[in-house]
Design an enzyme around this catalytic site. Structure first.
Site, PDB file in Angstrom:
ATOM      1  CB  THR A  46     -39.563 -74.525  -2.831  1.00 25.30           C
ATOM      2  OG1 THR A  46     -40.029 -75.001  -1.356  1.00 25.30           O
ATOM      3  CG2 THR A  46     -39.543 -72.844  -2.359  1.00 25.30           C
TER       4      THR A  46
ATOM      5  CG  HIS B  91     -29.190 -58.420  -8.189  1.00 18.95           C
ATOM      6  ND1 HIS B  91     -29.025 -57.415  -8.843  1.00 18.95           N
ATOM      7  CD2 HIS B  91     -29.610 -56.678  -8.231  1.00 18.95           C
ATOM      8  CE1 HIS B  91     -29.440 -56.691  -9.580  1.00 18.95           C
ATOM      9  NE2 HIS B  91     -30.137 -56.398  -8.739  1.00 18.95           N
TER      10      HIS B  91
END
Length: 414
Positions: A333, A385
């Site tokens: 993006t 994560h």
């Protein structure tokens, strides 16, 4: 005998759509396969064609939420208003050229075709945003249809009507301006696309262990390379050489070295992809969309540029299909086009990572023991994560930085 027109199936995961707007009016004659309405799902906007020619009878209204298979309208037996049927009579009554001119003038004042006064989808959108009634516009398109250019020119109409001598009262008593300190609110129903974006963003924040790591890139090498070869590149390939192709190429190279960044979690399994389908975030009129470049890892810079240009054009014209927006493995993006200097992009589920580009700013940096001014860009990698460790995320971003600051590596794959 009438034919029911129903909401078609547009994807396995889509169970309902919103009727965005009618392109035709109740009672209009429509041709077979002519687009009569725009439907909006939670992923894309698509047009509804007429399945036969006849008279349109509207059932669902704009803004209605319809399930797949619901009846939108019916088309009754009927023929088009015929201008040719009146032609012989007109010729008999006035065979002279002068009479024919009068007939043509009368036809202009009273259009006989069903398209007269009907706005194209692009024109309808402009008029709706500007609050202009299409019935006040005289179309210059085929059969009197209102074109995009007509809609754009119509924006200045209110100012012109106030200055006409025939209406001096308007100049003497203009519409009362908003009072200083006046507090105004307006409400708009959320589109299906916007509601889906909202739900997915909240879900990602709640369901992933999202972290963001940052780095900065000296864009001077790429800018020098573009300046040197941009004319030759465009002449040979017919497309400009932008920054996005370099970032896409750098990302696909780094993904091969750090496959966890290109993976996703599916229940209790981790799914690794040996290909890179890169989603490119594009700001479209109805919200953010992420069309996908398939197998970007095997594409050259010019192929990536062409793919991005094609998908971006479709996005702005609301022509993207469901297939073109699903199945990406990693997202890029670019908030820099809007002036963003730094941000933490949100992961595009079910993907596990997203790279954010930002604006390029001339900043002082230390280079070979000297302070120099260089065009610098901050880049950000948001990652899940649960699947990507800190070592992998940081190493991935460092690798992207290396490839961008030495673009020859992209060609030599070193």
């Amino acid at each position: 005998m009438s034919l029911e027109i129903k909401v078609p199936s547009v994807g396995e995961s889509i169970t309902e759509v919103t009727l965005a707007q009618w392109l035709k009016q109740d009672g209009d004659y429509v041709e077979m396969d002519e687009n009569i309405a725009e439907l909006e799902s939670d992923k894309a906007t698509f047009e509804l064609p007429a399945e036969k020619a006849g008279i349109l009878r509207i059932i669902a209204q704009e803004g209605d939420t319809l399930e797949i298979g619901a009846v939108v309208c019916t088309i009754e037996e009927g023929s088009a208003p015929s201008g040719s049927g009146d032609a012989p009579a007109k010729k008999e009554e006035a065979p002279a050229a002068q009479a024919e001119a009068k007939t043509a003038e009368a036809a202009d004042e009273s259009p006989e075709t069903y398209a007269a006064g009907t706005a194209s989808p692009a024109a309808a959108k402009i008029l709706r945003e500007k609050g202009i009634d299409p019935s006040t516009i005289k179309g210059t398109g085929k059969d009197g249809r209102i074109t995009k250019e007509d809609a754009e020119k119509a924006q200045a109409a209110p100012a012109k009507t106030e200055s006409k001598p025939a209406a001096p009262a308007a100049a003497a008593a203009p519409t009362a301006p908003a009072k200083a300190g006046e507090r105004v609110e307006r409400r708009e129903k959320m589109s299906s696309l916007r509601k889906t974006i909202a739900k997915r963003l909240v879900a990602v924040k709640n369901d992933t262990a999202m972290l963001t790591t940052f780095n900065e890139v000296n864009m001077q090498p790429i800018m020098d390379l573009r300046a040197k070869y941009k004319d030759t590149f465009k002449e040979k390939h017919g497309i400009g050489l932008g920054f996005m192709s370099f970032f896409t190429k750098a990302v696909t190279t780094a993904l091969k070295e750090w496959p966890a960044v290109n993976a996703r979690i599916d229940e209790n399994e981790i799914v690794y992809s040996d290909f890179a389908d890169i989603s490119i975030a594009v700001s479209a009129p109805k919200g953010l969309v992420v069309p996908v470049i398939r197998n970007a890892e095997s594409m050259a810079l010019y192929q990536i540029e062409k793919a991005i240009a094609e998908l971006a054009t479709k996005a702005r014209d609301n022509k993207l299909t469901i297939d073109e927006m699903t199945g990406g493995t990693f997202t890029i993006t670019n908030g820099g086009v809007f002036g963003s200097m730094m941000s933490t992009p949100i992961i595009n589920a079910p993907q596990s990572a997203i790279l954010g580009m930002h604006n390029i700013i001339q900043r002082p940096i230390a280079e070979n023991g000297q302070v120099v001014i260089r065009p610098m860009m901050y880049i950000a990698l948001s990652y899940d994560h649960r699947i990507i460790d800190g070592r992998e995320s940081v190493s991935f971003l460092v690798r992207v930085k290396q490839l961008l600051e030495d673009p020859a590596r992209l060609l030599l794959e070193v």
